[in-house]
Scaffold this active site. Structure first.
Site, mmCIF file in Angstrom:
data_model
loop_
_atom_site.group_PDB
_atom_site.id
_atom_site.type_symbol
_atom_site.label_atom_id
_atom_site.label_comp_id
_atom_site.label_asym_id
_atom_site.label_seq_id
_atom_site.Cartn_x
_atom_site.Cartn_y
_atom_site.Cartn_z
ATOM 1 N N ARG A 1 0.857 -1.185 0.000
ATOM 2 C CA ARG A 1 0.000 0.000 0.000
ATOM 3 C C ARG A 1 0.894 1.235 0.000
ATOM 4 N NH1 ARG A 1 -2.097 -3.440 4.104
ATOM 5 N NH2 ARG A 1 -4.174 -4.258 3.627
ATOM 6 N N LYS B 1 -2.153 -2.239 8.028
ATOM 7 C CA LYS B 1 -3.298 -1.686 8.758
ATOM 8 C C LYS B 1 -3.280 -2.174 10.206
ATOM 9 C CE LYS B 1 -6.466 -1.078 4.864
ATOM 10 N NZ LYS B 1 -7.789 -1.424 4.306
ATOM 11 N N HIS C 1 -2.934 1.968 -5.471
ATOM 12 C CA HIS C 1 -3.533 0.681 -5.129
ATOM 13 C C HIS C 1 -3.718 -0.196 -6.365
ATOM 14 C CE1 HIS C 1 -4.705 -0.876 -1.255
ATOM 15 N NE2 HIS C 1 -5.698 -1.550 -1.799
ATOM 16 N N ARG D 1 -0.929 -2.496 -6.569
ATOM 17 C CA ARG D 1 -1.094 -3.605 -5.613
ATOM 18 C C ARG D 1 -2.057 -4.653 -6.180
ATOM 19 N NH1 ARG D 1 -1.061 -4.917 0.084
ATOM 20 N NH2 ARG D 1 -3.113 -5.469 0.895
ATOM 21 N N HIS E 1 -3.705 -9.618 4.282
ATOM 22 C CA HIS E 1 -5.149 -9.687 4.455
ATOM 23 C C HIS E 1 -5.474 -10.654 5.584
ATOM 24 C CE1 HIS E 1 -6.316 -7.164 1.189
ATOM 25 N NE2 HIS E 1 -5.797 -7.925 0.262
ATOM 26 N N TYR F 1 -9.832 -11.614 -6.684
ATOM 27 C CA TYR F 1 -8.763 -11.760 -7.673
ATOM 28 C C TYR F 1 -8.917 -13.021 -8.524
ATOM 29 C CZ TYR F 1 -6.505 -8.044 -5.076
ATOM 30 O OH TYR F 1 -6.224 -6.854 -4.459
#
Length: 324
Positions: free
Chosen positions: A166, A190, A266, A269, A292, A301
């Site tokens: 990110r 995050k 992004h 990414r 994630h 994806y």
């Protein structure tokens, strides 16, 4: 918590009908920042969404926790939909409301979470925008300058794409987090969660060159370097840590090379994830690299390149070649 303690810093004249809710909001935001590790940007987004919610409740005559029921929350959701807001915006705000009410229950300020009984509108299936492998190559090959800022920009783009970072993770990289001997970066994602991300190939070569030839010159531009700047991998022209907005600007500049005038960091990414899967990467490995928490986040994806799937099917399946 004693009521007197809740009223510190607020005069009686300014007390609103939803006074206790406003004070609980301050406590909730502190909880997000301190216990959940939310960034200031995330906490501010929650504040805006929940202040809108409290303003709505004020207009509905709510005076405290006990006045809020499922219908009040559902009415707030309807009011958002009537404003023709994007479904993603409505979902985000109702999710914020749910989290806020869960906090109230956890803290013993109310007995039930009325927001849990309200359905969140279903988001339309939206596939992330991705670049083709050819577009990525053409874009990166355009960054061939030898100035310190040129070397930095090439390295930054290579790392964003080559490691799937990110923008905030890239600008947050510190020198001590780069381990070329073992081939990894230590990244904080995050919620300040740490993970190890492999770095190799073009990304490693570009980063090595920038650190050897570009970063020292940028560091010398700082008249009084701070500890944060000294630690940072990516520096700006003044020798300070590069900011997120600079990454967004760089992505737009890079996108113009291939006619993508709204390119977002992004997207690099997403492109990394898509190309890794196309190359045969395991979903669980990709989950760990991207950071994630939930495997379901990656399912999008698997639907990105249906053309590729059909091509593979046509190439591999024996019956596809028969005229029957």
């Amino acid at each position: 918590r004693p009521e007197a303690q809740r009223e510190v810093g607020r005069s009686p004249e300014r007390r609103s009908p939803v006074f206790e809710l406003e004070n609980a909001l301050d406590e909730y935001l502190s909880h997000l920042r301190i216990e959940r590790g939310a960034s200031p940007r995330t906490a501010e987004a929650y504040r805006r969404d929940l202040e809108d919610y409290l303003a709505f409740l004020d207009g509905e005559g709510v005076e405290g926790f006990g006045d809020i029921d499922r219908e009040k929350v559902a009415a707030f959701e309807r009011s958002l939909m009537e404003q023709n807001l994007a479904v993603t915006t409505v979902r985000r705000r109702i999710s914020a409301v749910r989290g806020y009410h869960r906090f109230l229950v956890r803290e013993g300020l109310t007995d039930a979470n009325p927001a849990d009984a309200v359905d969140i509108p279903k988001a339309a299936d939206r596939l992330p925008d991705v670049l083709s492998i050819e577009e990525v190559g053409e874009m990166l090959d355009a960054f061939v300058g030898t100035r310190p800022s040129d070397l930095r920009d090439r390295a930054l783009l290579e790392v964003l794409y080559g490691c799937g970072l990110r923008a905030s993770e890239a600008v947050g990289l510190d020198m001590e987090a780069v381990n070329f001997d073992d081939g990894f970066l230590r990244v904080f994602g995050k919620g300040s969660k740490e993970r190890i991300v492999p770095i190799a190939g073009a990304a490693e070569r570009a980063l090595r060159r920038y650190l050897a030839e570009g970063r020292p010159a940028l560091a010398r531009a700082a008249a009084n370097p701070t500890a944060d700047a000294t630690a940072a991998v990516f520096l700006n022209q003044r020798g300070g840590r590069l900011g997120r907005q600079s990454v967004f600007n760089l992505a737009r500049k890079a996108g113009r090379v291939i006619g993508r005038y709204d390119l977002h960091p992004h997207t690099l990414r997403h492109s990394f994830a898509t190309h890794m899967l196309k190359g045969g990467a395991d979903l669980r490995v990709l989950q760990e690299i991207l950071g994630h928490a939930d495997m379901s986040t990656l399912q999008v994806y698997t639907h990105l390149d249906r053309t590729h799937l059909h091509e593979e099917y046509a190439h591999a399946h024996p019956r596809d070649k028969m005229n029957i």
